[in-house]
Design an enzyme around this catalytic site. Sequence first.
Site, mmCIF file in Angstrom:
data_model
loop_
_atom_site.group_PDB
_atom_site.id
_atom_site.type_symbol
_atom_site.label_atom_id
_atom_site.label_comp_id
_atom_site.label_asym_id
_atom_site.label_seq_id
_atom_site.Cartn_x
_atom_site.Cartn_y
_atom_site.Cartn_z
ATOM 1 N N GLU A 1 35.244 44.123 34.757
ATOM 2 C CA GLU A 1 35.555 44.995 35.890
ATOM 3 C C GLU A 1 37.062 45.074 36.116
ATOM 4 O OE1 GLU A 1 31.795 42.594 36.979
ATOM 5 O OE2 GLU A 1 33.600 42.335 35.777
ATOM 6 N N CYS B 1 32.172 38.893 39.775
ATOM 7 C CA CYS B 1 32.566 37.618 40.375
ATOM 8 C C CYS B 1 33.343 37.895 41.664
ATOM 9 C CB CYS B 1 33.404 36.807 39.392
ATOM 10 S SG CYS B 1 35.074 37.464 39.121
ATOM 11 N N CYS C 1 36.632 39.813 41.123
ATOM 12 C CA CYS C 1 36.380 41.223 40.796
ATOM 13 C C CYS C 1 35.932 42.003 42.025
ATOM 14 C CB CYS C 1 35.344 41.347 39.687
ATOM 15 S SG CYS C 1 35.997 40.882 38.076
#
Length: 130
Positions: free
Chosen positions: A55, A86, A89
């Site tokens: 990402e 996560c 991100c």
Amino acid sequence: MMDPVLAEQAKVAFKQAYAPFSRFHVGSALRTKSGKVFFGANVENSSYGLARCAEQSAVQSMASNGEREFTEVVVYSESSPPASPCGACRQILFEFSPEAKVYCYNHLGEVIEGTVQDFLPHGFRLNPDR
């Protein structure tokens, strides 16, 4: 509904991941407000802290090309349930587009979806008027 073009681009990016340590490949693709598509794969490094998520790679590509907002992002993995962004991100996605749709899917057809804000309900921006 998840955009099939983005889903395919995320899967293509997944195949380009560089994950010799974790062997956990992830691909991501996003569409900007102007309609452009950017994608990224996770890239690991011997210095673990220097690794980049899929990402993050997609957002960096978007920003490097002068775009600043996306409408949706797709994350592809082969984990069950599908891997979601996560925490780092989630914050990076929030910086650019808190209202954008997020779709996480896998090879089994499982999908997790919501908005960036759903994934990070208390994200912040230093410039909230952005």
